[in-house]
Scaffold this motif. Structure first.
Motif, PDB file in Angstrom:
ATOM      1  N   THR A 423       9.158  -3.083  -6.898  1.00  0.00           N
ATOM      2  CA  THR A 423       8.970  -4.527  -6.803  1.00  0.00           C
ATOM      3  C   THR A 423       7.941  -4.861  -5.722  1.00  0.00           C
ATOM      4  O   THR A 423       7.587  -4.012  -4.891  1.00  0.00           O
ATOM      5  N   ILE A 424       7.497  -6.124  -5.717  1.00  0.00           N
ATOM      6  CA  ILE A 424       6.581  -6.578  -4.665  1.00  0.00           C
ATOM      7  C   ILE A 424       7.254  -6.437  -3.303  1.00  0.00           C
ATOM      8  O   ILE A 424       6.629  -5.987  -2.330  1.00  0.00           O
ATOM      9  N   LYS A 425       8.534  -6.770  -3.227  1.00  0.00           N
ATOM     10  CA  LYS A 425       9.268  -6.645  -1.964  1.00  0.00           C
ATOM     11  C   LYS A 425       9.253  -5.206  -1.467  1.00  0.00           C
ATOM     12  O   LYS A 425       9.008  -4.940  -0.280  1.00  0.00           O
ATOM     13  N   GLU A 426       9.523  -4.262  -2.368  1.00  0.00           N
ATOM     14  CA  GLU A 426       9.578  -2.852  -1.972  1.00  0.00           C
ATOM     15  C   GLU A 426       8.216  -2.370  -1.488  1.00  0.00           C
ATOM     16  O   GLU A 426       8.126  -1.587  -0.536  1.00  0.00           O
ATOM     17  N   ASN A 427       7.141  -2.843  -2.121  1.00  0.00           N
ATOM     18  CA  ASN A 427       5.804  -2.452  -1.693  1.00  0.00           C
ATOM     19  C   ASN A 427       5.464  -3.049  -0.337  1.00  0.00           C
ATOM     20  O   ASN A 427       4.887  -2.375   0.525  1.00  0.00           O
ATOM     21  N   LEU A 428       5.842  -4.298  -0.127  1.00  0.00           N
ATOM     22  CA  LEU A 428       5.560  -4.941   1.159  1.00  0.00           C
ATOM     23  C   LEU A 428       6.318  -4.269   2.285  1.00  0.00           C
ATOM     24  O   LEU A 428       5.805  -4.139   3.409  1.00  0.00           O
ATOM     25  N   ILE A 453       2.020 -14.960  -6.137  1.00  0.00           N
ATOM     26  CA  ILE A 453       3.368 -14.396  -6.272  1.00  0.00           C
ATOM     27  C   ILE A 453       4.337 -15.460  -6.783  1.00  0.00           C
ATOM     28  O   ILE A 453       5.187 -15.197  -7.642  1.00  0.00           O
ATOM     29  N   GLU A 454       4.199 -16.695  -6.277  1.00  0.00           N
ATOM     30  CA  GLU A 454       5.099 -17.778  -6.680  1.00  0.00           C
ATOM     31  C   GLU A 454       4.921 -18.148  -8.140  1.00  0.00           C
ATOM     32  O   GLU A 454       5.815 -18.754  -8.738  1.00  0.00           O
ATOM     33  N   ARG A 455       3.776 -17.781  -8.717  1.00  0.00           N
ATOM     34  CA  ARG A 455       3.560 -18.087 -10.144  1.00  0.00           C
ATOM     35  C   ARG A 455       4.202 -17.054 -11.057  1.00  0.00           C
ATOM     36  O   ARG A 455       4.346 -17.292 -12.255  1.00  0.00           O
ATOM     37  N   THR A 462       9.057  -9.248  -8.691  1.00  0.00           N
ATOM     38  CA  THR A 462       8.203  -8.809  -9.799  1.00  0.00           C
ATOM     39  C   THR A 462       7.938  -7.305  -9.688  1.00  0.00           C
ATOM     40  O   THR A 462       7.629  -6.796  -8.613  1.00  0.00           O
ATOM     41  N   TRP A 463       8.054  -6.619 -10.815  1.00  0.00           N
ATOM     42  CA  TRP A 463       7.861  -5.162 -10.829  1.00  0.00           C
ATOM     43  C   TRP A 463       6.365  -4.823 -10.857  1.00  0.00           C
ATOM     44  O   TRP A 463       5.609  -5.362 -11.663  1.00  0.00           O
ATOM     45  N   ILE A 464       5.952  -3.959  -9.964  1.00  0.00           N
ATOM     46  CA  ILE A 464       4.577  -3.462  -9.920  1.00  0.00           C
ATOM     47  C   ILE A 464       4.527  -2.102 -10.614  1.00  0.00           C
ATOM     48  O   ILE A 464       5.278  -1.190 -10.267  1.00  0.00           O
ATOM     49  N   GLU A 465       3.659  -1.986 -11.606  1.00  0.00           N
ATOM     50  CA  GLU A 465       3.514  -0.710 -12.310  1.00  0.00           C
ATOM     51  C   GLU A 465       2.810   0.302 -11.413  1.00  0.00           C
ATOM     52  O   GLU A 465       2.244  -0.050 -10.374  1.00  0.00           O
ATOM     53  N   GLN A 466       2.865   1.566 -11.823  1.00  0.00           N
ATOM     54  CA  GLN A 466       2.248   2.634 -11.038  1.00  0.00           C
ATOM     55  C   GLN A 466       0.769   2.336 -10.802  1.00  0.00           C
ATOM     56  O   GLN A 466       0.018   2.031 -11.723  1.00  0.00           O
TER      57      GLN A 466
END
Length: 610
Positions: A423-428, A453-455, A462-466
């Motif tokens: 997710t975006i959270k996990e990447n941040l 991100i809010e959109r 939101t899931w970020i692909e590899q």
């Protein structure tokens, strides 16, 4: 090699020892069975004593079950030990790779490291399991069966010695020839994996340029090279089986012919000959096992050497015994720094560089391709060590710092932005694993990432692909900037990391930096003059040398390179302003808006013509 790999047996030593112990008992019980069979034939059936046959038969059945139990336990212990050994080796290699400097990683291709972690470790695991089982079982069975055979008839058993010497020569010859082919074969595995990895990583480019045929030919070439070496190795290996079968049948024929003559003269009983046949098979099967293990060990030897190359690689970046454990501020000093990626003082990529950056300053770096912009900043978090001179942070040589401490205080957004699947959270939270949701939102607002991100329907979940393939280049850059800010660093380095965002967003990000992190030293590498012109100082690099240092106004007056870049970009901007308004506006926001602008422009043209 063996000493290096032996250390990774670790907590599985007991199971690794238990497997051969169970095999020893399994072999002992197996050796008893032919003797009991001989007793049944000669003293039971031959004498017509049914009670003796039943009694010995029950004993033989119990011995068989005991042998089966020991065999099953040996297999289980060997499987646990070999799987555990492979796990430890993979973990050891992976952990060791994490300690590598960039120069160490440059020694191995990515595909080569993947092959070592997968195929090579599997080969070594299989060899380890075979050594615990077959390589233990075969010699013990061979010795025990030879002993029992000589007890029955020593003269007839000399046939086995001849077979043993013959097969020994064959195995030694094959091992000496097949080893180099296996080594070359594994090198071709690296090339094959590299071809696959490159193709899949750049699949969008491949399809965009319609280069599928070219990539297919490249893969086919690597595959055929692997095939050729595999065939050469297999040709030698397959000759083992016919040789073994010839030896087995020759021994059976010789023992049958000689044994029949000995029975006729009364020097041996029929049951003893039957037992001798059983021991013959045990001996010859053991020889086949030894031959198979020898071939497998030859393959595993090549794999083991490749694994040990990684395990024995010494990182070129190491901490001192008493490293400095805190970074006081973001002051940076380069003192007569020379650097070469090859460590060659005659082939420098950065030459005699002297530079001072005060804590909290915003510094822009500009220069052409290959001018060593990225090289310069990579020396600050000690991704590489200088060839000569010194780089200091807060007055301390970076080589005197604890590497982890230094890098925690230097956030670097690399030229090639990397996001990981999650997710975006996990990447941040790569920047700070304990960061709250409020902190995530704050840094994303600083990096102008919050707006897109809010959109998203799932927003920060939101899931970020590899590789971040489901977000645009500009969105990826802003997420990486937010991630770097979350570290709350004393030094922030942006290596051309706003190239994919529009000039308005770029200006907003720089404004946020000035207002929100004034005490953080900010180094901005950029191609656009507008991205660095507000900096406290701007460094112009040219071919590994500092060509000029100053403010925007000073460099326009004193530096030809900077003035040329600025004027060319200004001319380009003026040319863009001369375009019809409908064609220029909105094109940074997406393809659909550009298409709409183009359509409107086209319609306007038609009206004018009418």
């Amino acid at each position: 090699m063996l000493k290096t790999l032996k250390a990774y047996v670790g907590e599985y030593k007991k199971t690794a020892i238990a497997a051969p112990v169970f095999i020893i008992f399994e072999v002992i019980f197996e050796m008893i069975i032919p003797l009991l069979m001989s007793e049944i034939i000669d003293n039971g059936l031959g004498a017509g004593n049914i009670n003796y046959v039943v009694k010995v038969g029950i004993i033989m059945l119990l011995v068989s079950f005991a042998s089966l139990f020991c065999g099953a336990m040996a297999a289980r212990q060997a499987a646990i030990a070999s799987a555990g050994f492979a796990k430890n080796v993979r973990e050891g290699m992976y952990n060791h790779i994490q300690e590598f400097s960039f120069s160490n990683i440059d020694h191995f291709s990515t595909a080569g490291l993947v092959t070592r972690l997968t195929t090579d470790v599997t080969n070594v695991q299989m060899a380890f399991q075979m050594m615990m089982r077959m390589f233990t079982r075969a010699p013990i069975t061979l010795i025990a069966a030879m002993f029992m055979a000589f007890m029955i008839n020593s003269e007839l058993s000399m046939v086995f010695l001849v077979a043993l010497v013959f097969l020994g020569f064959v195995v030694a010859f094959l091992m000496s020839r097949v080893g180099p082919y296996f080594r070359a074969m594994f090198d071709q595995y690296d090339a094959l994996n590299a071809s696959v990895q490159e193709n899949l990583t750049g699949i969008r480019v491949v399809k965009a340029y319609v280069r599928e045929d070219y990539e297919t030919k490249k893969f086919k070439k690597a595959s055929e090279a692997l095939y050729r070496f595999a065939i050469r190795a297999e040709k030698l290996m397959v000759s083992m089986m016919p040789t073994m079968q010839f030896t087995v049948y020759a021994c059976i024929i010789a023992i049958s012919w000689l044994g029949a003559q000995i029975i006729v003269v009364g020097d041996m009983k029929t049951g003893q000959l039957m037992s001798l046949f059983t021991y013959t098979m045990n001996i010859l099967i053991s020889l086949m096992m030894i031959a198979m293990v020898a071939v497998m060990l030859s393959m595993a030897k090549s794999s083991g050497e490749r694994i040990c190359e990684v395990l024995n690689e010494t990182s070129s970046l190491t901490d001192k015994k008493d490293p400095v454990m805190s970074v006081e501020n973001g002051e940076i000093t380069f003192e007569d720094v020379c650097f070469s990626y090859q460590g060659d003082p005659d082939n420098l990529h950065l030459s005699h560089t002297n530079l001072e950056i005060k804590s909290g300053e915003t510094v822009g770096i500009i220069g052409g391709t290959g001018s060593a912009k990225s090289t310069l900043v990579q020396l600050i978090p000690r991704l590489y060590d200088v060839t000569s001179g010194s780089v200091k942070v807060a007055g301390v040589d970076v080589r005197d710092y604890d590497i982890e401490t230094l890098r925690n205080e230097v956030s670097m957004v690399l030229q090639k932005n990397v996001l990981f699947s999650g997710t975006i959270k996990e990447n941040l939270r790569w920047g700070d694993k304990n960061a709250s949701d409020e902190e995530l939102v704050r840094v994303c607002k600083l990096a102008c990432a919050d707006e897109f991100i809010e959109r998203f329907p799932n927003k920060y979940d939101t899931w970020i692909e590899q590789g971040g393939s489901n977000v645009s280049g500009g969105q990826k850059q802003r997420l990486c900037i937010a991630r770097a800010l979350l570290k709350k660093p004393k030094i922030l380095i942006l290596d051309d990391s706003t190239s994919a965002v529009d000039t308005h967003t770029d200006a907003m990000i720089r404004k946020a930096f000035r207002e929100e992190i004034p005490n953080t030293t900010k180094i901005i590498i950029a191609q656009r003059v507008s991205s660095v012109q507000d900096s406290d100082k701007i460094i112009v690099l040219n071919d590994g040398h500092i060509d000029g240092i100053g403010t925007h106004e000073e460099l326009l007056k004193t530096n030809a390179i900077y003035r040329e870049v600025y004027e060319s970009q200004q001319k380009h901007s003026e040319d863009q302003e001369d375009l019809p308004e409908q064609q220029s506006e909105g094109c940074l926001d997406g393809e659909s808006e550009c298409s709409e602008a183009a359509d409107k422009s086209g319609k306007g043209g038609d009206a004018d013509e009418q």
